[in-house]
Scaffold this active site. Structure first.
Site, PDB file in Angstrom:
ATOM      1  N   PRO A  98      -9.242  -4.076   4.133  1.00  0.00           N
ATOM      2  CA  PRO A  98     -10.489  -4.780   4.456  1.00  0.00           C
ATOM      3  C   PRO A  98     -11.167  -4.223   5.710  1.00  0.00           C
ATOM      4  O   PRO A  98     -12.314  -4.564   5.994  1.00  0.00           O
ATOM      5  CB  PRO A  98     -10.060  -6.236   4.653  1.00  0.00           C
ATOM      6  CG  PRO A  98      -8.586  -6.270   4.605  1.00  0.00           C
ATOM      7  CD  PRO A  98      -8.078  -4.954   4.121  1.00  0.00           C
ATOM      8  N   GLU A 125       1.305  -7.846   5.901  1.00  0.00           N
ATOM      9  CA  GLU A 125       0.294  -8.190   6.902  1.00  0.00           C
ATOM     10  C   GLU A 125      -0.497  -6.950   7.344  1.00  0.00           C
ATOM     11  O   GLU A 125      -1.643  -7.040   7.774  1.00  0.00           O
ATOM     12  CB  GLU A 125       1.006  -8.824   8.103  1.00  0.00           C
ATOM     13  CG  GLU A 125       0.178  -9.772   8.915  1.00  0.00           C
ATOM     14  CD  GLU A 125      -0.529 -10.817   8.054  1.00  0.00           C
ATOM     15  OE1 GLU A 125      -1.707 -11.073   8.341  1.00  0.00           O
ATOM     16  OE2 GLU A 125       0.076 -11.360   7.097  1.00  0.00           O
ATOM     17  N   ARG A 163     -16.157   6.569 -14.231  1.00  0.00           N
ATOM     18  CA  ARG A 163     -17.318   6.495 -15.122  1.00  0.00           C
ATOM     19  C   ARG A 163     -18.454   7.426 -14.702  1.00  0.00           C
ATOM     20  O   ARG A 163     -19.382   7.640 -15.472  1.00  0.00           O
ATOM     21  CB  ARG A 163     -17.783   5.052 -15.338  1.00  0.00           C
ATOM     22  CG  ARG A 163     -18.022   4.282 -14.077  1.00  0.00           C
ATOM     23  CD  ARG A 163     -18.356   2.825 -14.362  1.00  0.00           C
ATOM     24  NE  ARG A 163     -19.637   2.691 -15.016  1.00  0.00           N
ATOM     25  CZ  ARG A 163     -19.835   2.183 -16.227  1.00  0.00           C
ATOM     26  NH1 ARG A 163     -18.832   1.740 -16.919  1.00  0.00           N
ATOM     27  NH2 ARG A 163     -21.036   2.114 -16.732  1.00  0.00           N
ATOM     28  N   ASP A 178     -26.973   2.714 -15.218  1.00  0.00           N
ATOM     29  CA  ASP A 178     -26.214   1.579 -14.690  1.00  0.00           C
ATOM     30  C   ASP A 178     -26.936   0.944 -13.516  1.00  0.00           C
ATOM     31  O   ASP A 178     -27.633   1.622 -12.772  1.00  0.00           O
ATOM     32  CB  ASP A 178     -24.847   2.048 -14.147  1.00  0.00           C
ATOM     33  CG  ASP A 178     -23.845   2.286 -15.252  1.00  0.00           C
ATOM     34  OD1 ASP A 178     -24.157   2.004 -16.415  1.00  0.00           O
ATOM     35  OD2 ASP A 178     -22.744   2.766 -14.925  1.00  0.00           O
TER      36      ASP A 178
END
Ligand code: ADE
Length: 254
Positions: A98, A125, A163, A178
């Site tokens: 993150p 963690e 893709r 897309d």
């Protein structure tokens, strides 16, 4: 293109990779996804991959030795840290975390140009900071929320990148239309029947006039993007005609 995935949970990957477009891309040799179990590179009886954090605090931390050994033994000397710290190679070694730069279509396009990338899935963690400092060359997050590990983010990245590769999508126009590919959200789609519960397919799509259809689709994409993601409109590559159309909409959306 080759993806080298390093994880403590290799069993997470096959079910998704063995379906649909990714399955076909793998069978046709367009992508290779090699999943490596970091636990196989431990040397103690219990195959330990985590330990308590120095300095105290909650949670466990991913140990450096199995991660370095796993990546170095698969990637060879390429991944070995140089005196300068980082590995001497153009192969990205990407930690899913993150804390990374937030993944988007342009990062997917950038990664699709590499013949081989390494994806390191964090668990627990956190990871020992020496992995981040001396092995990892890039950090990617799939959004501002915290998951229990980097496995789903790695699958998302593989899907989005695959893709974009030549011949992966059956449709010859590929991923060009897309959402996000042109910097706009995609226009609406319809299929048979032409009327369902009284809801009709827009007349223009049944007209067979491809000039008109293209124009309608472009305008729908512009209108949708303006309404749902005005931030994207500001960055999109727009023609004079697009801008005129957007101007004509403004009273409606304001
Ligand atoms: N690991 C845990 N949460 C994540 C996120 N949002 N993106 C990438 N890797 C993660």
């Amino acid at each position: 293109m080759q993806f080298e995935v390093f994880t403590l949970l290799p069993e997470v990957f096959p079910s998704y990779l063995e379906t649909s477009i990714l399955k076909r891309a793998r069978e046709r040799g367009l992508i290779h996804v090699n999943v490596h179990n970091i636990r196989d590179y431990t040397h103690d009886k219990h195959h330990t991959t985590d330990d308590t954090p120095y300095g105290g605090g909650g949670g466990m931390v991913m140990k450096p030795e199995p991660v370095f050994e796993a990546i170095e033994s698969v990637m060879g000397r390429l991944a070995a840290p140089q005196p300068t710290g980082k590995p001497d190679s153009n192969i990205p070694i990407i930690l899913l975390t993150p804390q990374g730069r937030v993944f988007n279509q342009s990062i997917a396009t950038e990664l699709s140009k590499h013949p081989r990338i390494v994806l390191l899935c964090g668990r627990y963690e956190g990871i020992d900071e020496r992995i981040r400092e001396n092995l990892v060359t890039d950090e990617i997050s799939i959004g501002d929320y915290v998951l229990t590990g980097g496995e789903l983010p790695a699958l998302i990245l593989i899907d989005a990148v695959a893709r974009l590769l030549p011949n992966v999508l059956g449709d010859p126009t590929g991923a060009e239309d897309d959402s996000h590919a042109m910097g706009l959200l995609e226009y609406p789609h319809y299929t048979r029947p032409p009327e369902y519960r009284g809801w009709k397919v827009p007349e223009v799509l049944l007209s067979g006039d491809h000039g008109k259809i293209d124009k309608w689709r472009r305008q729908q994409a512009l209108e949708r993007t303006l309404r749902k993601r005005p931030d994207m409109i500001e960055k999109a590559d727009l023609s004079k005609e697009d801008l005129k159309f957007i101007e004509s909409l403004k009273p409606k959306v304001d």
